[in-house]
Every structure is written in structure tokens, then in C-alpha cells.
Design a protein around this motif. Structure first.
Motif, PDB file in Angstrom:
ATOM      1  N   GLN A 208       0.827  -1.209   0.000  1.00 29.82           N
ATOM      2  CA  GLN A 208       0.000   0.000   0.000  1.00 29.82           C
ATOM      3  C   GLN A 208       0.857   1.253   0.000  1.00 29.82           C
ATOM      4  O   GLN A 208       0.576   2.219  -0.717  1.00 29.82           O
ATOM      5  CB  GLN A 208      -0.922  -0.005   1.224  1.00 29.82           C
ATOM      6  CG  GLN A 208      -2.016  -1.068   1.161  1.00 29.82           C
ATOM      7  CD  GLN A 208      -2.808  -1.121   2.451  1.00 29.82           C
ATOM      8  OE1 GLN A 208      -2.260  -1.408   3.512  1.00 29.82           O
ATOM      9  NE2 GLN A 208      -4.100  -0.864   2.376  1.00 29.82           N
ATOM     10  N   ILE A 209       1.932   1.257   0.797  1.00 30.57           N
ATOM     11  CA  ILE A 209       2.819   2.413   0.841  1.00 30.57           C
ATOM     12  C   ILE A 209       3.572   2.560  -0.474  1.00 30.57           C
ATOM     13  O   ILE A 209       3.769   3.671  -0.980  1.00 30.57           O
ATOM     14  CB  ILE A 209       3.788   2.299   2.036  1.00 30.57           C
ATOM     15  CG1 ILE A 209       3.000   2.371   3.351  1.00 30.57           C
ATOM     16  CG2 ILE A 209       4.846   3.402   1.987  1.00 30.57           C
ATOM     17  CD1 ILE A 209       3.839   2.205   4.587  1.00 30.57           C
ATOM     18  N   GLU A 210       3.970   1.430  -1.071  1.00 35.96           N
ATOM     19  CA  GLU A 210       4.655   1.476  -2.366  1.00 35.96           C
ATOM     20  C   GLU A 210       3.761   2.106  -3.426  1.00 35.96           C
ATOM     21  O   GLU A 210       4.243   2.864  -4.281  1.00 35.96           O
ATOM     22  CB  GLU A 210       5.068   0.062  -2.805  1.00 35.96           C
ATOM     23  CG  GLU A 210       6.260  -0.495  -2.051  1.00 35.96           C
ATOM     24  CD  GLU A 210       7.554   0.249  -2.343  1.00 35.96           C
ATOM     25  OE1 GLU A 210       7.681   0.796  -3.465  1.00 35.96           O
ATOM     26  OE2 GLU A 210       8.410   0.311  -1.444  1.00 35.96           O
ATOM     27  N   ASP A 211       2.470   1.818  -3.395  1.00 39.60           N
ATOM     28  CA  ASP A 211       1.549   2.419  -4.367  1.00 39.60           C
ATOM     29  C   ASP A 211       1.469   3.934  -4.197  1.00 39.60           C
ATOM     30  O   ASP A 211       1.305   4.675  -5.166  1.00 39.60           O
ATOM     31  CB  ASP A 211       0.153   1.801  -4.228  1.00 39.60           C
ATOM     32  CG  ASP A 211       0.059   0.430  -4.881  1.00 39.60           C
ATOM     33  OD1 ASP A 211       1.004   0.051  -5.605  1.00 39.60           O
ATOM     34  OD2 ASP A 211      -0.956  -0.261  -4.661  1.00 39.60           O
TER      35      ASP A 211
ATOM     36  N   LYS B 115       4.843   5.332  -5.557  1.00 42.64           N
ATOM     37  CA  LYS B 115       4.916   5.238  -7.024  1.00 42.64           C
ATOM     38  C   LYS B 115       3.833   6.072  -7.716  1.00 42.64           C
ATOM     39  O   LYS B 115       3.731   6.053  -8.943  1.00 42.64           O
ATOM     40  CB  LYS B 115       4.773   3.768  -7.449  1.00 42.64           C
ATOM     41  CG  LYS B 115       5.955   2.895  -7.056  1.00 42.64           C
ATOM     42  CD  LYS B 115       5.701   1.438  -7.444  1.00 42.64           C
ATOM     43  CE  LYS B 115       6.875   0.551  -7.046  1.00 42.64           C
ATOM     44  NZ  LYS B 115       6.602  -0.884  -7.357  1.00 42.64           N
ATOM     45  N   HIS B 116       3.022   6.773  -6.937  1.00 46.85           N
ATOM     46  CA  HIS B 116       1.959   7.641  -7.456  1.00 46.85           C
ATOM     47  C   HIS B 116       0.877   6.872  -8.192  1.00 46.85           C
ATOM     48  O   HIS B 116       0.209   7.412  -9.072  1.00 46.85           O
ATOM     49  CB  HIS B 116       2.542   8.740  -8.369  1.00 46.85           C
ATOM     50  CG  HIS B 116       3.635   9.529  -7.737  1.00 46.85           C
ATOM     51  ND1 HIS B 116       4.614  10.180  -8.455  1.00 46.85           N
ATOM     52  CD2 HIS B 116       3.927   9.759  -6.427  1.00 46.85           C
ATOM     53  CE1 HIS B 116       5.458  10.777  -7.630  1.00 46.85           C
ATOM     54  NE2 HIS B 116       5.051  10.534  -6.398  1.00 46.85           N
ATOM     55  N   ILE B 117       0.700   5.618  -7.819  1.00 48.54           N
ATOM     56  CA  ILE B 117      -0.429   4.840  -8.317  1.00 48.54           C
ATOM     57  C   ILE B 117      -1.666   5.208  -7.504  1.00 48.54           C
ATOM     58  O   ILE B 117      -2.755   5.412  -8.042  1.00 48.54           O
ATOM     59  CB  ILE B 117      -0.132   3.329  -8.219  1.00 48.54           C
ATOM     60  CG1 ILE B 117       1.049   2.962  -9.127  1.00 48.54           C
ATOM     61  CG2 ILE B 117      -1.376   2.514  -8.591  1.00 48.54           C
ATOM     62  CD1 ILE B 117       1.571   1.564  -8.913  1.00 48.54           C
ATOM     63  N   THR B 118      -1.472   5.301  -6.189  1.00 48.90           N
ATOM     64  CA  THR B 118      -2.502   5.793  -5.270  1.00 48.90           C
ATOM     65  C   THR B 118      -2.135   7.216  -4.867  1.00 48.90           C
ATOM     66  O   THR B 118      -1.016   7.457  -4.397  1.00 48.90           O
ATOM     67  CB  THR B 118      -2.579   4.905  -4.014  1.00 48.90           C
ATOM     68  OG1 THR B 118      -2.964   3.588  -4.406  1.00 48.90           O
ATOM     69  CG2 THR B 118      -3.582   5.460  -3.027  1.00 48.90           C
ATOM     70  N   LEU B 119      -3.060   8.156  -5.052  1.00 46.00           N
ATOM     71  CA  LEU B 119      -2.814   9.558  -4.714  1.00 46.00           C
ATOM     72  C   LEU B 119      -3.693   9.957  -3.542  1.00 46.00           C
ATOM     73  O   LEU B 119      -4.925   9.900  -3.629  1.00 46.00           O
ATOM     74  CB  LEU B 119      -3.105  10.458  -5.921  1.00 46.00           C
ATOM     75  CG  LEU B 119      -2.316  10.160  -7.203  1.00 46.00           C
ATOM     76  CD1 LEU B 119      -2.736  11.121  -8.307  1.00 46.00           C
ATOM     77  CD2 LEU B 119      -0.812  10.259  -6.960  1.00 46.00           C
ATOM     78  N   ILE B 120      -3.055  10.333  -2.440  1.00 39.85           N
ATOM     79  CA  ILE B 120      -3.801  10.803  -1.269  1.00 39.85           C
ATOM     80  C   ILE B 120      -4.429  12.147  -1.596  1.00 39.85           C
ATOM     81  O   ILE B 120      -3.810  12.999  -2.245  1.00 39.85           O
ATOM     82  CB  ILE B 120      -2.863  10.902  -0.053  1.00 39.85           C
ATOM     83  CG1 ILE B 120      -2.374   9.497   0.338  1.00 39.85           C
ATOM     84  CG2 ILE B 120      -3.571  11.563   1.131  1.00 39.85           C
ATOM     85  CD1 ILE B 120      -1.320   9.491   1.420  1.00 39.85           C
ATOM     86  N   ASN B 121      -5.673  12.351  -1.171  1.00 40.50           N
ATOM     87  CA  ASN B 121      -6.369  13.609  -1.448  1.00 40.50           C
ATOM     88  C   ASN B 121      -5.557  14.803  -0.952  1.00 40.50           C
ATOM     89  O   ASN B 121      -4.996  14.770   0.151  1.00 40.50           O
ATOM     90  CB  ASN B 121      -7.750  13.619  -0.798  1.00 40.50           C
ATOM     91  CG  ASN B 121      -8.688  12.603  -1.426  1.00 40.50           C
ATOM     92  OD1 ASN B 121      -8.363  11.970  -2.440  1.00 40.50           O
ATOM     93  ND2 ASN B 121      -9.864  12.434  -0.824  1.00 40.50           N
TER      94      ASN B 121
END
Length: 291
Positions: A107-110, A113-119
Motif C-alpha cells: 500500500q505504501i509502495e503504491d 509510485k503515485h499509483i494511489t494519490l492521497i487527497n
């Protein structure tokens, strides 16, 4: 005097605890935040008043208690909306600080890597967010024995909260990301030129050339992304650099004006008053009183 350029490549905190804390109020030399970027993550907590920041191509307006989350590499800058605004920020190396168990590493890797973007903006009205963030910033500010463990644990708790409440989104399609990346790269080239040559004469043509754009198109491009005209922003940046020198050196007003790209001292004083609502001399005295 410490000067952080637009591209802030430097050690945050300690090598074994790469995080630093800043408390910003109207007495801070960089109360108005010049556009810059760094390869660490940043969390801003609005303590009082409100803050308007531009993050790459989007604008965020945050009120007291709100959180602004800024990922690595994002060009950001802006201004408090009133003189009584206060905000705290922490800047940290997520990769070094949160390299933990394989259970949640994916989850942190995502995120990294900017796969998951926090609001970018998290409202104070979000249930349970305020106590968590208040404790995080309070622990970082106090620095009591053992605070490193508490802060690291709270950063993990923050990420867990983000995933639990769905305060994130997936990255845009690759083609759109590439288009945005090109525009942001152009913007960074302009800021790098200003940072390296603000002491010297800089024309609109010089700034446009740094972005490889025609002057007319460049003005529209810059205004759209920063909400300032190029020359207005250049003058604002020079005034911010003058604030740093007024706060941290014994140079005269004339010496500071000349060293910040102003050949006319009276024009420098006029602009300083316009942006800071006080004179350079009074500002210098205020900084001495608040040390």
C-alpha cells in the motif's frame, strides 16, 4: 542565513529521523510561500485563519483544522488569506520513515509510485481526523523523549486512516499524466531561473525563453498555473528574499534592495510596503523583537 531554493534537495531533520517541523505565522520570513518543490512529502495543518495554495495545476483553499497533503515533486506555493493565519507543517521522507512490514508495504509502495494519490485537501469535518493530526503535530513540536516513536506511529496511523476512509484516488491515465508532467517541467524551469538569477535583471522574454514559449503564450500559461502575472511573481519572490535577509543579516536596506534585484531603493520600499503592509525598516525591527 539559510536559503531554501525552489528545488529543495537537502537533509530533512536527522539522517535517522528524516522529518522536520515548521511553525508559520505572520512573523515568519516566508509567511507568503514562494513556489517550490522537494522530493519529500509534506502535511500542513491550518491552526488559525485560512490558507490558499496551488499544487501543480490545482488550487486548494483550507480553513482552520483542515489538512493539506503534498506529495513529492509537486510544485506548491501560495499565501495565507489574512495576517492572523497560522499553520504548521511537517516535511518528511516517507520512503525512509515508513519502510516497515511486508504486510502493508504494498500500500505504501503504491503511494510512493503515485499509483494511489492521497487527497490534497482533508477537511477538519472528517470524523476523527482532528485528534490524530493534533497529536501528530503536538508531538513533533514538543520533541519530548520518545517523540520519534510516537510521530512514526502517528504517520502510520494517518496512512491507515486515509485507506480506511477512502481519502485517496487513482492516478490519471498515462497520456494525461505525461501532458501534465510536461507543463509542470516548464514551470519548474521558470522557477529555477528566478531562483538562480533573481538578483539580476530579468525580463519577460528571459522567463518565457526558460519555458521555451512565446512571451504572449507564456503570460497566459503562467497566470493560469500560478494565479499571478510573471513580473508580479518575480517581484514577490524578490521581496520574500529581502525578508530573509532583513531577518538574518545586518545588511543595510540599500544593500538588501540591490542584492535582491532592485536598482531603485525607493521602488523597493514601495513594493515592500505593498506586499508586506509595513516598511523594510519596521519589518527588520519586528524580526529582531521576535527572535
Amino acid at each position: 542565513m539559510k536559503h531554501d531554493g525552489y528545488n529543495e534537495f537537502r537533509q530533512r531533520g536527522r539522517f535517522d529521523f528524516p522529518i522536520e517541523f515548521h511553525h508559520v505565522d505572520q512573523h515568519h520570513p516566508r509567511f507568503y510561500m514562494p513556489y517550490h518543490w522537494h522530493m519529500e512529502y509534506e502535511i500542513d495543518l491550518i491552526v488559525q485563519g485560512s490558507l490558499t495554495l496551488t499544487l501543480n495545476e490545482s488550487q486548494v483553499h483550507a480553513e482552520a483544522g483542515d489538512i493539506i497533503f503534498i506529495r513529492d515533486g509537486v510544485v506548491h506555493g501560495g499565501h495565507p488569506d489574512s495576517a492572523d493565519t497560522i499553520y504548521d507543517c511537517i516535511v518528511f521522507d516517507m520512503k525512509k520513515m515508513l519502510a516497515g512490514s511486508h504486510t502493508f508495504q504494498a500500500q505504501i509502495e503504491d503511494v510512493l509510485k503515485h499509483i494511489t494519490l492521497i487527497n490534497k485537501h482533508i477537511s477538519a469535518a472528517t470524523p476523527d481526523i482532528s485528534p490524530l493530526m493534533q497529536q501528530l503535530f503536538r508531538s513533533m513540536k514538543a520533541g519530548h523523549p520518545g517523540y520519534e516513536l510516537i510521530v512514526t506511529g502517528l504517520l502510520y496511523a494517518f496512512l491507515g486512516f486515509i485507506f480506511q476512509h477512502g481519502l485517496y484516488h487513482e492516478a490519471a491515465a498515462l497520456a494525461l499524466r505525461e501532458h501534465r508532467r510536461k507543463r509542470i517541467t516548464q514551470l519548474k524551469q521558470i522557477f529555477q531561473l528566478i531562483d538562480s538569477r533573481y538578483q539580476q535583471p530579468l525580463s519577460l522574454a528571459d522567463l518565457a525563453q526558460a519555458a521555451n514559449l512565446s512571451p504572449n503564450y507564456f503570460c497566459r500559461f503562467f497566470q493560469k498555473l500560478t494565479h499571478h502575472s510573471p513580473i508580479d511573481y518575480l517581484n514577490r519572490y524578490r521581496i520574500e528574499m529581502a525578508c530573509l535577509k532583513l531577518a538574518h543579516t545586518n545588511d543595510s536596506i540599500t544593500e538588501i534592495a540591490l542584492s535582491c534585484g532592485f536598482n531603485d531603493v525607493s521602488y523597493f520600499i514601495k513594493l515592500f510596503h505593498r506586499y508586506k503592509e509595513t516598511s523594510p525598516r519596521k519589518y527588520k525591527q519586528l524580526m529582531k523583537e521576535n527572535k
